[in-house]
Design a protein around this motif. Sequence first.
Motif, mmCIF file in Angstrom:
data_model
loop_
_atom_site.group_PDB
_atom_site.id
_atom_site.type_symbol
_atom_site.label_atom_id
_atom_site.label_comp_id
_atom_site.label_asym_id
_atom_site.label_seq_id
_atom_site.Cartn_x
_atom_site.Cartn_y
_atom_site.Cartn_z
ATOM 1 N N MET A 1 4.889 10.290 12.070
ATOM 2 C CA MET A 1 5.459 11.813 12.185
ATOM 3 C C MET A 1 4.084 12.463 12.625
ATOM 4 N N PRO A 2 3.992 13.201 13.647
ATOM 5 C CA PRO A 2 2.771 14.046 13.970
ATOM 6 C C PRO A 2 2.610 15.174 12.876
ATOM 7 N N GLU A 3 1.367 15.412 12.718
ATOM 8 C CA GLU A 3 1.097 16.466 11.656
ATOM 9 C C GLU A 3 1.501 17.810 12.307
ATOM 10 N N GLN A 4 2.469 18.590 11.445
ATOM 11 C CA GLN A 4 2.833 19.677 11.892
ATOM 12 C C GLN A 4 1.822 20.958 11.748
ATOM 13 N N GLY A 5 1.791 21.916 12.883
ATOM 14 C CA GLY A 5 0.755 22.888 12.880
ATOM 15 C C GLY A 5 1.441 24.323 12.536
ATOM 16 N N VAL A 6 0.456 25.078 12.662
ATOM 17 C CA VAL A 6 0.924 26.587 12.531
ATOM 18 C C VAL A 6 0.528 27.213 13.630
ATOM 19 N N LYS A 7 1.113 28.491 13.842
ATOM 20 C CA LYS A 7 0.873 29.496 15.053
ATOM 21 C C LYS A 7 -0.120 30.371 14.684
ATOM 22 N N ASP A 8 -0.987 30.946 15.476
ATOM 23 C CA ASP A 8 -1.832 31.879 15.175
ATOM 24 C C ASP A 8 -1.123 33.158 15.858
ATOM 25 N N GLN A 9 -1.958 34.313 15.806
ATOM 26 C CA GLN A 9 -1.307 35.706 16.216
ATOM 27 C C GLN A 9 -1.034 35.600 17.572
ATOM 28 N N MET A 10 -1.597 34.782 18.569
ATOM 29 C CA MET A 10 -1.206 34.908 19.715
ATOM 30 C C MET A 10 -0.090 33.641 19.975
ATOM 31 N N GLY A 11 0.466 32.832 19.111
ATOM 32 C CA GLY A 11 1.684 32.190 19.330
ATOM 33 C C GLY A 11 1.148 30.553 19.686
ATOM 34 N N TYR A 12 -0.194 30.365 19.810
ATOM 35 C CA TYR A 12 -0.630 29.012 20.069
ATOM 36 C C TYR A 12 -0.733 28.312 18.553
ATOM 37 N N GLU A 13 -0.245 26.985 18.809
ATOM 38 C CA GLU A 13 -0.101 26.133 17.595
ATOM 39 C C GLU A 13 -1.487 25.716 17.165
ATOM 40 N N ILE A 14 -1.818 25.741 15.963
ATOM 41 C CA ILE A 14 -3.190 25.248 15.437
ATOM 42 C C ILE A 14 -2.921 24.258 14.330
ATOM 43 N N ALA A 15 -3.410 22.966 14.506
ATOM 44 C CA ALA A 15 -3.561 21.911 13.765
ATOM 45 C C ALA A 15 -3.640 22.431 12.049
ATOM 46 N N LEU A 16 -3.127 21.829 10.984
ATOM 47 C CA LEU A 16 -3.499 22.096 9.855
ATOM 48 C C LEU A 16 -4.839 21.593 9.531
ATOM 49 N N GLY A 17 -5.668 22.430 8.876
ATOM 50 C CA GLY A 17 -7.082 22.144 8.499
ATOM 51 C C GLY A 17 -8.068 22.486 9.805
ATOM 52 N N GLU A 18 -7.579 22.958 10.723
ATOM 53 C CA GLU A 18 -8.648 23.398 12.095
ATOM 54 C C GLU A 18 -8.837 25.037 11.444
ATOM 55 N N ARG A 19 -10.329 25.160 11.918
ATOM 56 C CA ARG A 19 -10.619 26.553 11.606
ATOM 57 C C ARG A 19 -10.059 27.499 12.581
ATOM 58 N N ARG A 20 -9.627 28.543 12.382
ATOM 59 C CA ARG A 20 -8.834 29.556 13.407
ATOM 60 C C ARG A 20 -9.814 30.874 13.457
ATOM 61 N N PHE A 21 -11.161 30.790 13.082
ATOM 62 C CA PHE A 21 -11.956 32.083 13.230
ATOM 63 C C PHE A 21 -13.160 31.903 14.326
ATOM 64 N N GLY A 22 -12.928 30.655 15.022
ATOM 65 C CA GLY A 22 -13.922 30.374 16.101
ATOM 66 C C GLY A 22 -15.201 29.784 15.572
ATOM 67 N N ARG A 23 -16.293 29.598 16.115
ATOM 68 C CA ARG A 23 -17.399 28.861 15.642
ATOM 69 C C ARG A 23 -17.927 29.687 14.399
ATOM 70 N N VAL A 24 -18.018 30.880 14.221
ATOM 71 C CA VAL A 24 -18.349 31.708 12.971
ATOM 72 C C VAL A 24 -17.170 32.438 12.301
ATOM 73 N N ASN A 25 -16.921 32.208 11.157
ATOM 74 C CA ASN A 25 -16.214 33.259 10.419
ATOM 75 C C ASN A 25 -16.797 34.451 10.104
ATOM 76 N N TRP A 26 -16.863 35.556 11.226
ATOM 77 C CA TRP A 26 -17.608 36.569 11.027
ATOM 78 C C TRP A 26 -17.082 37.800 9.971
ATOM 79 N N LEU A 27 -15.805 37.493 9.746
ATOM 80 C CA LEU A 27 -15.175 38.598 8.573
ATOM 81 C C LEU A 27 -15.564 38.060 7.341
ATOM 82 N N GLY A 28 -15.746 36.571 7.305
ATOM 83 C CA GLY A 28 -15.990 36.025 5.886
ATOM 84 C C GLY A 28 -17.354 36.142 5.609
ATOM 85 N N LEU A 29 -18.338 36.138 6.553
ATOM 86 C CA LEU A 29 -19.587 36.138 6.537
ATOM 87 C C LEU A 29 -20.002 37.561 6.050
ATOM 88 N N GLN A 30 -19.380 38.782 6.760
ATOM 89 C CA GLN A 30 -19.527 39.733 6.463
ATOM 90 C C GLN A 30 -18.972 40.241 5.033
#
Length: 276
Positions: A1-30
């Motif tokens: 059974m394939p790993e179930q993902g979640v959807k981001d604010q734009m409705g695109y599905e993201i695999a669990l464990g995948e970073r959702r902030f791009g290359r840099v988590n600017w908000l977390g770093l700030q």
Amino acid sequence: MPEQGVKDQMGYEIALGERRFGRVNWLGLQTLAQREITRFLVVWTQTLLAPLVTAALFLLIFNLAIGPKRGDVMGVPFLHFLAPGIMMMTVIQNAFANTSSSLVISKVQGNIVDTLMPPLSGLEILLGYLAGAVVRGTLVACGIGLGLALVLQIFPAHPLIALAFIVLGALFLGGLGIVAGIFANKFDQMAAITNFVVTPLAFLSGTFYSVDALPPVLRAISQMNPVFYLIDGLRFGMIGTSDGAPLVGLAICAGSSFAICLLAWAMLRSGYRLKA
């Protein structure tokens, strides 16, 4: 059974464990950088005012004790020679204290997980901690520089070079503070590192004397100390004179800062002595 993902604010599905902030988590770093800066600003009398008073006392005591009796050093008055060394010594001590105390306090209180659990990479954590060290070191340097201008009429001969060495000093000791904070599990261990590593590095590096006055063996040992090049470079930036070539010192300081920050990044990335 394939790993179930979640959807981001734009409705695109993201695999669990995948970073959702791009290359840099600017908000977390700030957020982490803001936390590290706020840590010392809320107790500014201890973290900013106290170092300024200590630096002023160093200059006052040396002036009263040997200043009038001491001739020029490297062609400048003794206090003018001494002032940049005191400034850099204060910068590196405060940069080291900022990162090391933050890590040790978090480990002792058991809330280091608050830093490790958010979706921050090892590099983002490193940059967040270093931001606090650089800002604190720079503010301390600006305070001392203002005092030197008002009292001793010392104005930076090469302001950009002086700033470069101040930032490199804060980065080098900030990175070393992260490494020390990871190794130390108790305050007495951190005190031992401060007393037997950081203090000798600062005091035996040409802060109070020119290395040209040392015997050849001690001069060679001093020149293996990266802090010597930090102090020598800042001295050139402030009063226009130095024991060595500023560009060579700049390269050595940049290399040393990169090496210690690389070590700190590797330790943060692996969770060494931080994760169970």
